[in-house]
Motif scaffolding. Structure first.
Motif, mmCIF file in Angstrom:
data_model
loop_
_atom_site.group_PDB
_atom_site.id
_atom_site.type_symbol
_atom_site.label_atom_id
_atom_site.label_comp_id
_atom_site.label_asym_id
_atom_site.label_seq_id
_atom_site.Cartn_x
_atom_site.Cartn_y
_atom_site.Cartn_z
ATOM 1 N N ILE A 25 72.435 53.858 41.477
ATOM 2 C CA ILE A 25 71.961 53.411 40.169
ATOM 3 C C ILE A 25 73.051 53.609 39.123
ATOM 4 O O ILE A 25 73.656 54.681 39.019
ATOM 5 C CB ILE A 25 70.695 54.199 39.737
ATOM 6 N N LEU A 26 73.285 52.578 38.347
ATOM 7 C CA LEU A 26 74.135 52.661 37.156
ATOM 8 C C LEU A 26 73.237 52.463 35.944
ATOM 9 O O LEU A 26 72.461 51.507 35.880
ATOM 10 C CB LEU A 26 75.209 51.574 37.190
ATOM 11 N N SER A 27 73.316 53.369 34.981
ATOM 12 C CA SER A 27 72.457 53.277 33.802
ATOM 13 C C SER A 27 73.260 53.602 32.545
ATOM 14 O O SER A 27 74.195 54.397 32.574
ATOM 15 C CB SER A 27 71.253 54.222 33.917
ATOM 16 N N VAL A 28 72.852 52.971 31.459
ATOM 17 C CA VAL A 28 73.463 53.182 30.143
ATOM 18 C C VAL A 28 72.345 53.424 29.149
ATOM 19 O O VAL A 28 71.288 52.765 29.211
ATOM 20 C CB VAL A 28 74.299 51.961 29.711
ATOM 21 N N MET A 29 72.534 54.382 28.249
ATOM 22 C CA MET A 29 71.497 54.724 27.284
ATOM 23 C C MET A 29 72.079 54.824 25.890
ATOM 24 O O MET A 29 73.267 55.084 25.696
ATOM 25 C CB MET A 29 70.844 56.058 27.648
ATOM 26 N N ALA A 30 71.220 54.587 24.893
ATOM 27 C CA ALA A 30 71.599 54.748 23.487
ATOM 28 C C ALA A 30 70.373 55.186 22.702
ATOM 29 O O ALA A 30 69.316 54.551 22.780
ATOM 30 C CB ALA A 30 72.159 53.446 22.922
ATOM 31 N N ASP A 31 70.493 56.300 21.990
ATOM 32 C CA ASP A 31 69.439 56.813 21.115
ATOM 33 C C ASP A 31 69.944 56.788 19.679
ATOM 34 O O ASP A 31 71.127 57.049 19.428
ATOM 35 C CB ASP A 31 69.069 58.256 21.449
ATOM 36 N N PHE A 32 69.041 56.529 18.762
ATOM 37 C CA PHE A 32 69.373 56.689 17.353
ATOM 38 C C PHE A 32 68.120 57.178 16.631
ATOM 39 O O PHE A 32 66.996 56.790 16.939
ATOM 40 C CB PHE A 32 69.865 55.378 16.738
ATOM 41 N N SER A 33 68.312 58.081 15.691
ATOM 42 C CA SER A 33 67.180 58.623 14.942
ATOM 43 C C SER A 33 67.628 58.997 13.551
ATOM 44 O O SER A 33 68.813 59.259 13.299
ATOM 45 C CB SER A 33 66.586 59.849 15.646
ATOM 46 N N GLY A 34 66.696 59.023 12.640
ATOM 47 C CA GLY A 34 67.001 59.372 11.262
ATOM 48 C C GLY A 34 65.836 60.078 10.609
ATOM 49 O O GLY A 34 64.670 59.825 10.939
#
Length: 938
Positions: free
Chosen positions: A485-494
């Motif tokens: 498995i190849l996975s990419v993630m991105a989180d953003f919060s404010g």
């Protein structure tokens, strides 16, 4: 026969030798003959062993249908443990005979015989190892010829493990009419439910609830367990769930969330249910609420609305189940601290949760919305004792406040499969809260028995909190091996929090002869603004090495940009425009963290393991915008992790784990700005604060056979701990600052035993615990080792006879003590007892009468000499109408009027006791109506 075969094989061997070997020596032919004989003898003995001694226990018999006068073929015969877990099974032959062999130890087992045409048959057997049993002729009764239905209901609900999941089969538990899931959980061995609805297993709190494997109402347990009826649930599972990110990426980060999964009965899908109720008493207390729910395959819907001012989070007893304020978050995140506690809240609010799979690709989507308004008037009085060098500092304080807040929030997530190999997972959360608070306090401080200071203080604040969070994950699986498995993630919060308020206080300081030495007056306006934006991205890759073993590689980057602004203004000419420099600050902080990880993980039927770790680099930059200065730090850490679970069988398990983790200091801990909302206790940030590192070790053992046994051991060593340095001057004024210390330790042991005494039909459980903590802190200029010990234990007895009577008795004893190295002559310790008795009887059809008695006793100490025991006695009467759809309830709470809201805590060098206002004696008459109905087929 074996001899004839051997002779034939011998003659054939000689012929082959003469034909193909010609001149071979006779000795070689004889050796060849001996080898053949020995091989044949070994084969015969091995087969005899397989069919005899190696089988251990042999059960045989014949199945006959006497009504039809024929043998019963292809009937399944199963041998089970007492917890109903399968050992081995077989089928009957054409003549109805069967033979079942199993290698099992001596003990009690169940023989289960089933066939679609016959009524299932259970037999309880005591079996000796290595013994053959002839069951004789067993008669089966055809279902079509039965005059009355036969229901086999197990009386012991012992759990069993399926891999790493603890599972209770609750489909056949006979509960009282309209009982909710929380009441059912209270009957299951190994699970405990406290009066607030919190659920624990072996001392560890359940943090999340699922219905049929899907999250509902976030992590709010009581919103589900008090609103679903017990007769809807077929199974209850306790799972140590991996994080959502681990489940999606395939890389196990070692984090676990203890989760409760409620599995509905199949026949309860495709229906909706409605509950509505209301209650009131002559003093004006009221409660009302309603629930609408539907579970239809993958589609689930629950809508809840409620209002109450009696301080209860739900209606109690078998007439209850509707939550009121549980979806209201009582914390206002007020940096000024303008609240005296919880008090007796008046709440109104609602929540809705919907989940379904849409489209031809069955796209799973979940949405959750909640709204709430809370008003409360808390009051509390506290008495605390601090051990300081050569003295005891005693503080007495009385607080009261008026708090009001509105809040609402929305959360949604969905997974979209681009094709059979790739998928997206998206989550978004938004929330908003606004609160108004008015607070007043009076207090005094004394060294031993000498009065040192008194204070009068008022605070007002207006608070607004806003936050949002977004998360996107993409995953691509290998075509030939789905574990690649190849996975990419991105989180953003404010977040954006703004608080404005006013502080007014008068503090008087006294000489040893009681005369006033000085008076300080504070009259200020405060403004605190906190803004934060966080980005977290990374990539993960898993590579299968061999069967069930996977190598994981990961990289992550986190950027945390925070703006903290605090301004304090003196009243001056009455316009609050004189800036106080020492109480003001404006800081811009940036945390950049890089993480590289490597892990080896595997999973099988009887084990799973994770071994790996992360290398983390921290870069911190703080800019003082008022003084135009910059501070920079860099840290490098390694965070290893190890977790191994062994399950030799379905009823026994062992676990061991180790992890190393870093705790970063918070922004407010780093910034050198004073917080003087309590002028007698000022906190100050420390820009030289460094991260702490914790080594955590855990051991666990469980056994779920005739006696359910659980044991857990946890031990943590904290290096460079973020502790406190508190200086108390001669007038009782205290200044506290976060500092780093070494030598802090936490350890605890928990054990529990649960057993059902079948002769008395009585559930018995024993529990014990011990905890030790060492908190290292500075007290004045001295470095103190503050040791706290707590040991306790107890037992419970419970019996349930459906629609006749039930009772439960819980009793617990504990002893707590604390010592400090700076004043070894002062040791504080006390005993605590808590005893609870609950009884319910059903004198007539559709009637229930119940009572509960809770006795709490705390040992007197030199400063806690009053109000050391409380007896809470409640009584209720229920009457059901309209085939149990309508329930009338009359209840009287706190008959003796002793509900005082006393709590006591002990930590480091301080022991304190708090009395809070809680609702006292009252009675209430309430009605609840509920029904369920099958949805029309689509």
């Amino acid at each position: 026969m074996a001899q004839r075969i051997a002779i034939s094989m011998q003659s054939d061997s000689y012929s082959l030798l003469l034909r193909h070997c010609g001149q071979l020596n006779y000795v070689y032919a004889l050796l060849f003959n001996i080898v053949i004989r020995c091989t044949l003898l070994y084969f015969i003995l091995y087969m005899a062993w397989q069919n005899g001694v190696g089988q251990g226990v042999v059960l045989s018999g014949k199945l006959i249908d006497t009504t039809a006068g024929r043998s019963c073929a292809m009937v399944i015969i199963s041998l089970l443990h007492e917890d109903s877990s399968l050992i081995r099974f077989t089928h009957s032959g054409k003549n109805g005979s069967f033979r079942l062999a199993a290698d099992v130890p001596t003990g009690v087992y169940l023989l289960f015989i089933e066939h679609p045409s016959f009524i299932p048959l259970y037999r309880r057997l005591f079996i000796d190892r290595n013994t053959a049993y002839d069951m004789g002729v067993i008669v089966l009764i055809p279902k079509t010829d039965s005059l009355q239905p036969v229901t086999i209901t197990p009386r012991d609900f012992r759990p069993h493990f399926r891999r790493d999941t603890l599972e209770y089969n609750t489909a056949n538990i006979k509960m009282n009419v309209n009982a909710n899931v929380e009441e059912m959980i209270g009957r299951l061995p190994g699970l405990q439910v406290d009066p607030d609805g919190n659920i624990t297993y072996n001392g560890q709190k359940i943090q999340q609830v699922l219905v049929d494997g899907r999250e509902i109402f976030g992590s709010n347990l009581t919103l589900v367990t008090r609103n679903l009826n017990a007769d809807m649930i077929g199974k209850i599972q306790v799972i140590d769930s991996k994080s959502k990110q681990s489940q999606f990426t395939g890389i196990d980060d070692g984090q676990r969330v203890r989760t409760l999964n409620l599995i509905l009965k199949e026949d309860r899908h495709g229906e909706y249910f409605v509950k509505a109720g209301a209650g009131e008493d002559p003093n004006g207390y009221y409660q009302l609420g309603g629930v609408l729910g539907s579970f239809n395959g993958k589609e689930q819907l629950m809508v809840i609305g409620a209002a109450a001012d009696n301080g209860n989070s739900s209606f109690s007893g078998s007439a209850g189940g509707m939550s009121t304020n549980v979806f209201i978050n009582g914390a206002t995140n007020d940096p000024l601290g303008a609240s005296a506690g919880t008090g007796i809240p008046s709440t109104i609010g609602g929540a809705a949760d919907y989940a379904n799979d849409f489209g031809p690709d069955r796209l799973p989507i979940n949405g959750y919305y909640h709204y709430g308004h809370l008003i409360t008037h808390p009051y509390s009085s506290s008495l605390s004792e601090q051990i300081i060098p050569d003295s005891i500092y005693i503080q007495n304080q009385e607080n009261k406040s008026v708090n009001s807040q509105y809040q609402q929030g929305f959360e949604t997530d969905f997974t979209y499969n681009l094709d059979s190999l790739s998928a997206f997972q998206v989550r978004f959360v938004a929330a908003n809260m606004h609160g108004n608070n008015l607070f007043s306090s009076t207090g005094s401080g004394a060294f031993n028995d000498t009065l040192t200071n008194t204070s009068i203080r008022t605070l007002s604040s207006d608070v607004t909190n806003q936050r949002f969070l977004g998360n996107v994950l993409w995953r691509l699986c290998g075509r030939r091996n789905r574990n690649r498995i190849l996975s990419v993630m991105a989180d953003f919060s404010g977040t954006n929090n703004a608080t404005g308020g006013y502080l007014y206080s008068i503090d008087r300081y006294y000489q040893t002869n009681g005369a006033v030495q000085s008076i300080d007056t504070t009259d200020q306006r405060m403004s605190v603004v906190h803004g934060e934006f966080l980005f977290n991205g990374g990539a993960n890759y898993t590579e299968p090495l061999w069967d069930n073993v996977v190598l994981g590689l990961s990289y992550g980057l986190t950027i945390n940009n925070t703006h903290q602004q605090q301004f304090t203004y003196d009243r001056g000419d009455g316009k609050y425009q004189d800036l106080v420099d020492s109480l003001s600050g404006n800081y811009q902080d940036i945390f950049v963290t890089q993480r590289g990880g490597l892990s080896l993980q595997g999973q099988g039927n009887s084990y799973d393991f994770v071994f790996g770790g992360d290398v983390l680099q921290y870069n911190y930059r703080e800019q003082d915008l008022l003084n135009d200065s910059v501070i920079k730090y860099q840290y490098l850490n390694f965070a290893p992790r190890l977790m191994v679970n062994l399950r030799p069988n379905s009823s026994t398990g062992y676990s061991v784990s180790y992890s190393g983790s870093t705790q970063l200091p918070s922004i407010t801990q780093l910034q050198p700005v004073q917080n003087n909302t309590n002028p007698l206790y000022i906190t100050l940030g420390n820009p030289n604060l460094h991260p702490s590192y914790t080594n955590t070790f855990s051991l666990g053992y469980h056994r779920t056979r005739a006696t359910l046994f659980n044991m857990g051991v946890n031990f943590a060593i904290i290096n460079n701990s973020i502790s406190t340095k508190t200086y108390t001057d001669s007038l009782g004024r205290q200044v506290s600052q976060q500092v780093n210390t070494s030598g802090s330790v936490n350890a605890d042991v928990n054990a529990s035993i649960n057993k059902k005494l079948k002769s008395l039909d009585l559930n018995v459980s024993l529990n014990g615990s011990f905890s030790y903590s060492r908190a290292v802190s500075y007290i004045n200029t001295f470095l103190a080792d503050n040791d706290t010990y707590t040991a306790g234990g107890g037992f419970s007895l419970a019996k349930y006879v459906t629609n006749a009577y039930n009772f439960r008795i819980n009793t617990n004893f504990s002893y707590s003590t604390t010592t400090s190295s700076i004043n070894t002559g002062t040791v504080v310790g006390y005993w605590t007892q808590n005893h609870v008795a609950q009884v319910g009887i059903f004198p007539l059809k559709d009637w229930e009468v119940g009572t509960s008695l809770n006795y709490t006793w705390r040992q007197k100490t030199p400063i806690f000499a009053n109000n050391n025991s409380v007896v809470l006695w409640n009584v209720f009467v229920n009457r059901n109408f309209l085939d149990n759809r309508l329930t009338a309830r009359f209840q009287v709470n706190d008959i003796l009027g002793q509900n005082t809201g006393i709590s006591r805590s002990i930590s480091a060098n301080q022991i304190s006791q708090t009395n809070s206002n809680v609702i006292g004696r009252y009675w209430m008459l309430s009605l609840q109506y509920q029904f369920n109905h099958k949805l029309k087929s689509r």
